[in-house]
Design a protein around this motif. Structure first.
Motif, PDB file in Angstrom:
ATOM      1  N   VAL A  99       0.861  -1.214  -0.028  1.00 33.44           N
ATOM      2  CA  VAL A  99      -0.015   0.068  -0.115  1.00 33.44           C
ATOM      3  C   VAL A  99       0.815   1.284  -0.021  1.00 33.44           C
ATOM      4  O   VAL A  99       1.556   1.537   1.050  1.00 33.44           O
ATOM      5  CB  VAL A  99      -0.894   0.055   1.181  1.00 33.44           C
ATOM      6  CG1 VAL A  99      -1.686   1.169   1.448  1.00 33.44           C
ATOM      7  CG2 VAL A  99      -1.908  -1.156   1.563  1.00 33.44           C
ATOM      8  N   THR A 100       0.930   1.945  -1.048  1.00 33.55           N
ATOM      9  CA  THR A 100       1.823   3.024  -1.284  1.00 33.55           C
ATOM     10  C   THR A 100       0.919   4.389  -0.679  1.00 33.55           C
ATOM     11  O   THR A 100      -0.136   4.426  -0.776  1.00 33.55           O
ATOM     12  CB  THR A 100       2.360   3.477  -2.457  1.00 33.55           C
ATOM     13  OG1 THR A 100       1.086   3.778  -3.443  1.00 33.55           O
ATOM     14  CG2 THR A 100       2.982   2.164  -3.166  1.00 33.55           C
ATOM     15  N   GLY A 101       1.650   5.173   0.125  1.00 27.99           N
ATOM     16  CA  GLY A 101       1.082   6.467   0.619  1.00 27.99           C
ATOM     17  C   GLY A 101       0.180   6.126   1.727  1.00 27.99           C
ATOM     18  O   GLY A 101      -0.974   6.775   2.221  1.00 27.99           O
ATOM     19  N   GLY A 102       0.429   5.029   2.476  1.00 23.03           N
ATOM     20  CA  GLY A 102      -0.264   4.496   3.533  1.00 23.03           C
ATOM     21  C   GLY A 102      -0.265   5.359   4.765  1.00 23.03           C
ATOM     22  O   GLY A 102      -1.003   5.027   5.578  1.00 23.03           O
ATOM     23  N   ALA A 103       0.648   6.138   4.881  1.00 25.49           N
ATOM     24  CA  ALA A 103       0.851   7.014   6.115  1.00 25.49           C
ATOM     25  C   ALA A 103      -0.011   8.255   5.991  1.00 25.49           C
ATOM     26  O   ALA A 103       0.009   9.012   6.628  1.00 25.49           O
ATOM     27  CB  ALA A 103       2.298   7.272   6.277  1.00 25.49           C
ATOM     28  N   GLY A 104      -0.771   8.392   4.800  1.00 24.31           N
ATOM     29  CA  GLY A 104      -1.637   9.547   4.540  1.00 24.31           C
ATOM     30  C   GLY A 104      -3.310   9.287   4.985  1.00 24.31           C
ATOM     31  O   GLY A 104      -3.436   8.032   5.534  1.00 24.31           O
ATOM     32  N   PHE A 105      -4.181  10.052   4.484  1.00 18.50           N
ATOM     33  CA  PHE A 105      -5.300   9.840   4.945  1.00 18.50           C
ATOM     34  C   PHE A 105      -6.128   8.653   4.340  1.00 18.50           C
ATOM     35  O   PHE A 105      -6.352   7.627   5.132  1.00 18.50           O
ATOM     36  CB  PHE A 105      -5.987  11.312   4.464  1.00 18.50           C
ATOM     37  CG  PHE A 105      -7.631  11.388   4.387  1.00 18.50           C
ATOM     38  CD1 PHE A 105      -8.328  10.867   5.677  1.00 18.50           C
ATOM     39  CD2 PHE A 105      -8.024  11.704   3.092  1.00 18.50           C
ATOM     40  CE1 PHE A 105      -9.665  10.550   5.824  1.00 18.50           C
ATOM     41  CE2 PHE A 105      -9.655  11.638   3.259  1.00 18.50           C
ATOM     42  CZ  PHE A 105     -10.407  11.206   4.435  1.00 18.50           C
ATOM     43  N   ILE A 106      -6.171   8.393   3.118  1.00 17.94           N
ATOM     44  CA  ILE A 106      -7.112   7.242   2.844  1.00 17.94           C
ATOM     45  C   ILE A 106      -6.254   6.441   2.865  1.00 17.94           C
ATOM     46  O   ILE A 106      -6.730   4.987   3.398  1.00 17.94           O
ATOM     47  CB  ILE A 106      -7.586   7.567   1.509  1.00 17.94           C
ATOM     48  CG1 ILE A 106      -8.327   9.134   1.012  1.00 17.94           C
ATOM     49  CG2 ILE A 106      -8.526   6.386   1.029  1.00 17.94           C
ATOM     50  CD1 ILE A 106      -8.701   9.316  -0.196  1.00 17.94           C
ATOM     51  N   GLY A 107      -4.955   6.115   2.536  1.00 18.77           N
ATOM     52  CA  GLY A 107      -4.211   5.161   2.723  1.00 18.77           C
ATOM     53  C   GLY A 107      -4.044   4.304   3.923  1.00 18.77           C
ATOM     54  O   GLY A 107      -4.380   3.203   4.190  1.00 18.77           O
ATOM     55  N   SER A 108      -3.953   5.200   5.175  1.00 21.02           N
ATOM     56  CA  SER A 108      -3.923   4.502   6.386  1.00 21.02           C
ATOM     57  C   SER A 108      -5.420   4.034   6.632  1.00 21.02           C
ATOM     58  O   SER A 108      -5.376   2.857   7.386  1.00 21.02           O
ATOM     59  CB  SER A 108      -3.670   5.658   7.359  1.00 21.02           C
ATOM     60  OG  SER A 108      -4.690   6.779   7.395  1.00 21.02           O
TER      61      SER A 108
END
Ligand code: NAD
Ligand code: DAU
Length: 337
Positions: free
Chosen positions: A5-14
């Protein structure tokens, strides 16, 4: 099943990581994130105790690093959330948007081809369709609406979509694309409309509404977006684009007034309009509904109340993310390793 999951530390990714760990306790999830200002390791605290979750700090434009990681981890699926996502920032400085959103997507797809990854999913946006006029409520974006972008952000996302479609056709990449409307919910960076207004209302700072405040967005609770992506991964047809939205159109002024009502305070101030400001977004979600059986589960009334309560109860997250304290958290987290 192992999912990158790339960008998983952002809003939707998390939110997607939390959703997937709950729905599929046997899946392994690896979060790839470069931790820009919008990525926050504190957000991922609820996942860190799960043995099926791991985190790698990496930039998706780093081809050599990404190839090494694919070789080492051999993921079955890649879901690409990583992006520069804020329209206003793209107007000030477009370049990083082109690098991450277009070239980063290319690197990930090249890695999928090189290492035989079974599936790539691109998380895109309704903004690739441009906007609709306010006086034509009968018009909606369908998957065949022509791409017609307004901001450097939406142009970069549309470019990435075209590249994904080209990889599907030319290299037979096993990929899908979803184009979702505006999300709201926990862990959204407080530069976006809803968390910004909640945060300002709490701090007695004026609530800055752009232009006349009549621009319309089609709001979707973030968990419903996550459920839709999960469904596309399971049942979506390779090569297809799926629009995601819940027929939940509101103008900005109404959204801000709802926030003021629930927070119990807040003063609106009208400020200069965003350059090129899109007037109305509205998704026709018929395809994902009829073909995959997806419907949103959360009404705006329920979702906005839950969201506001979450921000009011998570002041520490909000103040840390706004102050850059999460960088200290990052150092501490890695110091322990
Ligand atoms: P966000 O800005 O909250 O999070 C983006 C994440 O990507 C951050 O964690 C950031 O650190 C990471 N990132 C940025 N550049 C990177 C790079 N080069 N390498 C690795 N990681 C990087 O964004 P969001 O709102 O969660 O949006 C996620 C995706 O969903 C984006 O692709 C966006 O275009 C799309 N989208 C968002 C919405 C919305 O309403 N927020 C709606 C539809 C689609
Ligand atoms: O439609 C999906 C898109 O939604 C995503 O692709 C983007 O990543 C995401 O940021 C979002 O884009 P918007 O530009 O619609 O979201 P934003 O929260 O920035 O603004 C929502 C509306 O509120 C928009 O009409 C501009 C307005 N606005 C925004 C801010 C930050 C204000 O009036 N005042 C503000 O301070």
């Amino acid at each position: 099943m192992k999912i990158f999951v790339t960008g998983g530390a952002g809003f939707i990714g998390s939110n997607f990581i939390f959703y997937m760990l709950k729905q599929h306790p046997d899946y392994k999830i690896v979060c790839l994130d470069s931790l820009t200002y919008a990525g926050n390791l504190m957000t991922l605290i609820p996942a860190f105790d799960n043995p099926n979750f791991s985190f790698v700090k990496i930039d998706i434009t780093n081809r050599a690093g990404i190839y090494n990681l694919f070789e080492k981890e051999n993921p079955d699926v890649v879901v690409n959330f990583a992006a520069e996502s804020h329209v206003d920032r793209s107007i000030v400085n477009p370049e990083i948007f082109l690098q991450t959103n277009i070239l980063g997507t290319q690197v990930l797809m090249d890695a999928c081809r090189k290492f035989g990854t079974k599936r790539f999913h691109q998380v895109s946006t309704d903004e690739v369709y441009g906007d609709l006029p306010l006086d034509r409520p009968d018009l909606f974006f369908t998957e065949s609406t022509p791409l017609h972008t307004s901001s450097p952000y939406s142009a970069s996302k549309a470019s990435a979509d075209l590249l994904v479609l080209a990889y599907i056709r030319t290299y037979k990449l096993s990929a899908t694309i979803s184009r979702c409307s505006n999300n709201y919910g926990p862990y959204q960076f407080p530069e976006k409309l809803i968390p910004l207004m909640i945060s300002n209302a709490q701090k007695n700072i004026p609530l800055p509404v752009y232009g006349d405040g009549l621009n319309v967005r089609d709001w979707l609770y973030v968990e419903d977006h996550c459920a839709a992506i999960d469904l596309i991964l399971e049942k979506g047809k390779i090569g297809e684009v799926y629009n995601i939205g819940g027929h939940n159109e509101k103008n900005n002024l109404d959204v801000v007034k709802t926030i003021i009502k629930y927070v119990g305070k807040g003063e609106i101030t009208f400020v200069k309009d965003r350059a090129g400001h899109d007037r109305r977004y509205a998704i026709n979600p018929n395809k994902i509904h009829t073909e995959l059986g997806w419907l949103p589960a959360t009404s705006f009334d329920v979702g906005i109340k839950k969201t506001i309560e979450w921000y009011l109860n998570n002041n520490e997250w909000l103040s840390n993310i706004s102050s850059g304290k999460y960088l200290e958290y990052y150092d501490k987290y890695y110091a322990k390793k």
